[in-house]
Write a protein that holds these residues in place. Structure first.
Motif, PDB file in Angstrom:
ATOM      1  N   ALA A   1      -7.025 -10.928   6.948  1.00  9.69           N
ATOM      2  CA  ALA A   1      -7.732 -10.224   8.019  1.00  9.69           C
ATOM      3  C   ALA A   1      -8.780  -9.263   7.457  1.00  9.69           C
ATOM      4  O   ALA A   1      -9.877  -9.123   8.012  1.00  9.69           O
ATOM      5  N   VAL A   2      -8.446  -8.601   6.353  1.00 10.84           N
ATOM      6  CA  VAL A   2      -9.402  -7.688   5.717  1.00 10.84           C
ATOM      7  C   VAL A   2     -10.651  -8.447   5.287  1.00 10.84           C
ATOM      8  O   VAL A   2     -11.787  -8.003   5.511  1.00 10.84           O
ATOM      9  N   LYS A   3     -10.466  -9.607   4.671  1.00 10.35           N
ATOM     10  CA  LYS A   3     -11.619 -10.391   4.229  1.00 10.35           C
ATOM     11  C   LYS A   3     -12.451 -10.860   5.422  1.00 10.35           C
ATOM     12  O   LYS A   3     -13.682 -10.900   5.351  1.00 10.35           O
ATOM     13  N   LEU A   4     -11.790 -11.207   6.505  1.00  3.88           N
ATOM     14  CA  LEU A   4     -12.534 -11.610   7.697  1.00  3.88           C
ATOM     15  C   LEU A   4     -13.369 -10.452   8.234  1.00  3.88           C
ATOM     16  O   LEU A   4     -14.550 -10.619   8.558  1.00  3.88           O
ATOM     17  N   ARG A   5     -12.761  -9.281   8.320  1.00  2.55           N
ATOM     18  CA  ARG A   5     -13.500  -8.112   8.823  1.00  2.55           C
ATOM     19  C   ARG A   5     -14.671  -7.775   7.916  1.00  2.55           C
ATOM     20  O   ARG A   5     -15.746  -7.414   8.381  1.00  2.55           O
ATOM     21  N   HIS A   6     -14.452  -7.897   6.620  1.00  2.00           N
ATOM     22  CA  HIS A   6     -15.529  -7.576   5.690  1.00  2.00           C
ATOM     23  C   HIS A   6     -16.703  -8.539   5.848  1.00  2.00           C
ATOM     24  O   HIS A   6     -17.848  -8.185   5.553  1.00  2.00           O
ATOM     25  N   ASN A   7     -16.428  -9.724   6.323  1.00  3.53           N
ATOM     26  CA  ASN A   7     -17.488 -10.708   6.539  1.00  3.53           C
ATOM     27  C   ASN A   7     -18.022 -10.683   7.970  1.00  3.53           C
ATOM     28  O   ASN A   7     -18.647 -11.641   8.421  1.00  3.53           O
TER      29      ASN A   7
ATOM     30  N   HIS B   1     -19.660   2.326   5.318  1.00  2.58           N
ATOM     31  CA  HIS B   1     -20.596   1.292   5.762  1.00  2.58           C
ATOM     32  C   HIS B   1     -21.982   1.463   5.156  1.00  2.58           C
ATOM     33  O   HIS B   1     -22.965   0.946   5.687  1.00  2.58           O
ATOM     34  N   ASP B   2     -22.052   2.158   4.058  1.00  2.00           N
ATOM     35  CA  ASP B   2     -23.294   2.247   3.293  1.00  2.00           C
ATOM     36  C   ASP B   2     -23.734   0.831   2.918  1.00  2.00           C
ATOM     37  O   ASP B   2     -22.907  -0.015   2.577  1.00  2.00           O
ATOM     38  N   ARG B   3     -25.029   0.563   2.979  1.00  5.57           N
ATOM     39  CA  ARG B   3     -25.517  -0.768   2.619  1.00  5.57           C
ATOM     40  C   ARG B   3     -25.218  -1.089   1.160  1.00  5.57           C
ATOM     41  O   ARG B   3     -25.004  -2.249   0.798  1.00  5.57           O
ATOM     42  N   GLN B   4     -25.223  -0.088   0.308  1.00  2.00           N
ATOM     43  CA  GLN B   4     -24.825  -0.240  -1.093  1.00  2.00           C
ATOM     44  C   GLN B   4     -23.810   0.863  -1.400  1.00  2.00           C
ATOM     45  O   GLN B   4     -24.140   1.872  -2.020  1.00  2.00           O
ATOM     46  N   PRO B   5     -22.573   0.667  -0.968  1.00  2.00           N
ATOM     47  CA  PRO B   5     -21.583   1.745  -1.076  1.00  2.00           C
ATOM     48  C   PRO B   5     -21.246   2.064  -2.523  1.00  2.00           C
ATOM     49  O   PRO B   5     -21.435   1.228  -3.422  1.00  2.00           O
ATOM     50  N   PRO B   6     -20.755   3.271  -2.783  1.00  2.00           N
ATOM     51  CA  PRO B   6     -20.323   3.622  -4.142  1.00  2.00           C
ATOM     52  C   PRO B   6     -19.266   2.634  -4.628  1.00  2.00           C
ATOM     53  O   PRO B   6     -18.429   2.170  -3.853  1.00  2.00           O
ATOM     54  N   GLN B   7     -19.306   2.326  -5.913  1.00  2.00           N
ATOM     55  CA  GLN B   7     -18.366   1.338  -6.441  1.00  2.00           C
ATOM     56  C   GLN B   7     -16.972   1.917  -6.634  1.00  2.00           C
ATOM     57  O   GLN B   7     -16.007   1.175  -6.789  1.00  2.00           O
ATOM     58  N   LEU B   8     -16.863   3.223  -6.624  1.00  2.00           N
ATOM     59  CA  LEU B   8     -15.561   3.886  -6.592  1.00  2.00           C
ATOM     60  C   LEU B   8     -15.671   5.091  -5.671  1.00  2.00           C
ATOM     61  O   LEU B   8     -16.621   5.874  -5.778  1.00  2.00           O
ATOM     62  N   ILE B   9     -14.716   5.213  -4.762  1.00  2.00           N
ATOM     63  CA  ILE B   9     -14.694   6.326  -3.811  1.00  2.00           C
ATOM     64  C   ILE B   9     -13.371   7.066  -3.960  1.00  2.00           C
ATOM     65  O   ILE B   9     -12.303   6.453  -3.911  1.00  2.00           O
TER      66      ILE B   9
ATOM     67  N   ASP C   1      -7.023   0.959   7.620  1.00  2.00           N
ATOM     68  CA  ASP C   1      -7.695  -0.314   7.899  1.00  2.00           C
ATOM     69  C   ASP C   1      -9.145  -0.257   7.430  1.00  2.00           C
ATOM     70  O   ASP C   1      -9.639  -1.177   6.758  1.00  2.00           O
ATOM     71  N   ALA C   2      -9.840   0.832   7.757  1.00  2.00           N
ATOM     72  CA  ALA C   2     -11.239   0.980   7.344  1.00  2.00           C
ATOM     73  C   ALA C   2     -11.364   1.018   5.824  1.00  2.00           C
ATOM     74  O   ALA C   2     -12.301   0.454   5.249  1.00  2.00           O
ATOM     75  N   CYS C   3     -10.414   1.678   5.165  1.00  2.00           N
ATOM     76  CA  CYS C   3     -10.422   1.721   3.699  1.00  2.00           C
ATOM     77  C   CYS C   3     -10.230   0.323   3.119  1.00  2.00           C
ATOM     78  O   CYS C   3     -10.896  -0.055   2.148  1.00  2.00           O
ATOM     79  N   ARG C   4      -9.323  -0.445   3.711  1.00  2.00           N
ATOM     80  CA  ARG C   4      -9.058  -1.791   3.188  1.00  2.00           C
ATOM     81  C   ARG C   4     -10.297  -2.675   3.296  1.00  2.00           C
ATOM     82  O   ARG C   4     -10.613  -3.435   2.378  1.00  2.00           O
ATOM     83  N   VAL C   5     -10.978  -2.590   4.422  1.00  2.00           N
ATOM     84  CA  VAL C   5     -12.198  -3.378   4.578  1.00  2.00           C
ATOM     85  C   VAL C   5     -13.241  -2.922   3.557  1.00  2.00           C
ATOM     86  O   VAL C   5     -13.893  -3.741   2.902  1.00  2.00           O
ATOM     87  N   ALA C   6     -13.374  -1.608   3.391  1.00  2.00           N
ATOM     88  CA  ALA C   6     -14.349  -1.076   2.435  1.00  2.00           C
ATOM     89  C   ALA C   6     -13.977  -1.416   0.998  1.00  2.00           C
ATOM     90  O   ALA C   6     -14.839  -1.424   0.116  1.00  2.00           O
ATOM     91  N   CYS C   7     -12.694  -1.711   0.746  1.00  2.00           N
ATOM     92  CA  CYS C   7     -12.242  -2.066  -0.609  1.00  2.00           C
ATOM     93  C   CYS C   7     -12.877  -3.353  -1.113  1.00  2.00           C
ATOM     94  O   CYS C   7     -12.821  -3.635  -2.315  1.00  2.00           O
ATOM     95  N   MET C   8     -13.452  -4.131  -0.224  1.00  2.00           N
ATOM     96  CA  MET C   8     -14.144  -5.334  -0.668  1.00  2.00           C
ATOM     97  C   MET C   8     -15.381  -4.988  -1.488  1.00  2.00           C
ATOM     98  O   MET C   8     -15.855  -5.798  -2.281  1.00  2.00           O
ATOM     99  N   MET C   9     -15.896  -3.766  -1.312  1.00  2.00           N
ATOM    100  CA  MET C   9     -17.105  -3.347  -2.014  1.00  2.00           C
ATOM    101  C   MET C   9     -16.895  -2.102  -2.873  1.00  2.00           C
ATOM    102  O   MET C   9     -17.770  -1.741  -3.654  1.00  2.00           O
ATOM    103  N   SER C  10     -15.776  -1.428  -2.721  1.00  2.00           N
ATOM    104  CA  SER C  10     -15.522  -0.182  -3.446  1.00  2.00           C
ATOM    105  C   SER C  10     -14.047  -0.099  -3.812  1.00  2.00           C
ATOM    106  O   SER C  10     -13.192  -0.554  -3.050  1.00  2.00           O
ATOM    107  N   GLN C  11     -13.761   0.499  -4.958  1.00  2.00           N
ATOM    108  CA  GLN C  11     -12.379   0.810  -5.309  1.00  2.00           C
ATOM    109  C   GLN C  11     -12.075   2.221  -4.816  1.00  2.00           C
ATOM    110  O   GLN C  11     -12.921   3.113  -4.911  1.00  2.00           O
TER     111      GLN C  11
END
Length: 556
Positions: free
Chosen positions: A26-32, A440-448, A467-477
């Protein structure tokens, strides 16, 4: 595809591992870009379960049916929640909705019946082989959900971190770190010190070692009490998934002239069975580096003399195109975002103009919203939509230019016609808005990194925040500290580390999944945060042995 395309996931709660697999899907779906409805996120205690299932199935554009032997058996027999969902998905309803709406996903089936009877004629996707997950997900996303392919950047990931002689962290190592890592512990257990390690390293690269060192009181305040030797950091990371692990070692000490870099090196091992290659190796300002995209032992080391002993080699050498591996680490560390968000700072008026990224304190929130308004209004609209789901009656977030050139942040809620100034808006609303903009930064920090994100937020909003953190984890640790059991309830035990101070006063840590009995209790349906609050963790309770190990961990 419309932005409000909705997918509902129907599955059976076979085991914690299966629930986690479904959650990660579900996280991967939301991220897409797929608005995914999942009971783990969207069903709260006290909610009407039958209504949730009815609305979820009837309102969704697509229904993913995750098939296991247990699911198939319950669906065919009409048992439990799966059976009720089967009643909703009648043959007539299937015919009415067409062939595209229902997508069977085969996860684990040992019998001949791979799908329930009502889905026998539907083409399924086989997700039984985890090694083929990425390929099958692409098939689901692009061929069945019709999402156009998008090239996403590779995201670096810290695999482990070892720290020696840094305040209470005399010798501590966290291994096999997850995209979302959360630290628990009593006050004074070392969580903030661990958090500060990331801030210190970032500052060493951005403002320089001297300033980062002196800001923290120098060696007298930084080195672990009663200990000798330099302060050491050792970071193991991957530049992208499945790439070789690179180890970065940094050792810092102090003399009469101030702090200096004792040793600094980078090494990796290319290929299975290959030997480690130390392609950057410096000591007190002098060293060598092997250039190239894939530095190995065949390369000729280039000798370098740095500007001084307090200069970090990675920071200086990494600016050269000759050394892409070093440059990648430099960009990674300088991109880290350690959030020291202040709601008072977010209320500030400013005349600085639009800015791309939220600052660590949030004092440029108005500027970032202005930037989104002018450049990416659809992204801001999505953020406001997500915020309004969590903040009742919120309708609009806007900025207004004043006569003196300052810009004000305004927020409007129903039923009132006029918006109010940010200085009169609740702390929780501003905090959630800031987090959503950061995520939801277009180029989010790679670690938050975030300390105690639960502050000012209603407890029931914490599920959505995880939930929001998990989706953002696709682009940031993510590195997070918390005192909230509600927040921890939404985590997996291998994402949680518990800290305490031993009898010598130094921090010790252990992963929750490695604690006796925790996995078994979770298998029995208990919540991780409740286990923590009820004393099932081996340590971390501030009222028991000063947060240290329980002398007699009693059975509950």
């Amino acid at each position: 595809m419309a932005n409000n395309f909705v997918v509902f996931i129907s599955y059976s709660h076979d085991s914690p591992e299966h629930k986690r697999w479904v959650s990660e899907l579900a996280v991967k779906l939301r991220h897409n870009g797929i608005d995914t409805t999942l009971d783990q996120w969207d069903l709260q205690p006290g909610d009407d379960i039958t209504r949730f299932m009815e609305r979820g199935i009837l309102d969704a554009d697509r229904i993913l049916v995750v098939c296991t032997d247990n699911y198939v058996s319950k669906a065919n027999a009409g048992e439990g929640g799966v059976g009720y969902e089967r009643m909703i998905i009648t043959k007539k309803n299937i015919e009415k909705q067409g062939n595209l709406k229902f997508i069977p996903i085969i996860r684990q089936t040992l019998t001949e019946d791979k799908t329930p009877e009502f889905l026998k004629d539907r083409v399924s996707i086989d997700f039984t082989d985890d090694n083929q997950f990425d390929a099958k997900f692409e098939e689901l996303l692009h061929e069945r959900l019709l999402v156009p392919p998008v090239q996403r950047p590779d995201v670096p990931h810290i695999e482990s971190l070892r720290i020696k002689n840094y305040r209470a962290l005399r010798d501590i190592e966290l291994k096999q770190l997850k995209p979302l890592t959360v630290l628990l512990g009593a006050n004074g257990s070392g969580k903030s010190t661990f958090f500060d390690v990331f801030a210190f390293l970032t500052e060493c690269f951005t403002v320089g070692l001297h300033q980062a060192w002196n800001k923290r009181g120098g060696l007298k305040e930084l080195r672990s009490r009663g200990c000798d030797g330099p302060i050491e950091f050792e970071l193991k990371y991957r530049e992208k998934p499945k790439s070789p692990i690179i180890t970065y070692h940094l050792s810092i000490d102090e003399n009469t002239e101030g702090p200096f870099v004792e040793t600094e090196w980078l090494q990796w091992r290319v290929g299975r069975g290959g030997k480690h290659v130390r392609f950057l190796n410096f000591e007190r300002g002098t060293g060598s580096i092997i250039p190239g995209e894939k530095p190995d032992k065949t390369g000729t080391p280039i000798k370098e003399q740095l500007d001084g002993t307090s200069t970090l080699a990675v920071n200086m050498v990494g600016q050269s195109a000759q050394h892409p591996r070093v440059g990648a680490l430099r960009r990674f560390i300088t991109d880290w975002h350690l959030s020291y968000l202040s709601t008072d700072a977010t209320r500030q008026t400013t005349d600085d103009g639009p800015q791309k990224r939220l600052s660590t304190t949030g004092d440029n929130l108005t500027n970032v919203i202005q930037y989104l308004q002018e450049r990416y209004p659809e992204r801001l609209e999505k953020i406001i939509s997500l915020l309004s789901d969590r903040v009742p009656r919120l309708e609009m977030v806007d900025t207004e230019l004043m006569m003196d050139g300052r810009r004000l942040l305004k927020i409007k809620d129903a039923p009132f016609e006029q918006p109010i100034l940010a200085k009169f808006t609740s702390d929780g609303t501003l905090k959630l808005l800031s987090y959503l903009i950061l995520f939801h930064d277009r180029q989010p920090p790679q670690l938050i990194g975030i300390e105690e994100p639960e502050n000012y937020l209603h407890p029931r909003l914490l599920t959505g925040l995880v939930d929001a953190c998990r989706v953002a984890c696709m682009m940031s640790q993510f590195m997070i500290t918390t005192h909230s059991s509600r927040f921890v309830n939404e985590l997996y035990p291998d994402e949680v580390w518990v800290l305490y101070r031993d009898e010598q006063g130094f921090t010790v840590c252990k992963r929750a999944s490695e604690m006796q009995g925790i996995e078994q209790l979770l298998d029995a349906g208990r919540k991780l945060g409740k286990l923590w609050m009820e004393g099932f963790f081996e340590f971390g309770d501030p009222l028991t042995n000063a947060g240290g190990p329980k002398r007699n961990l009693h059975a509950h």
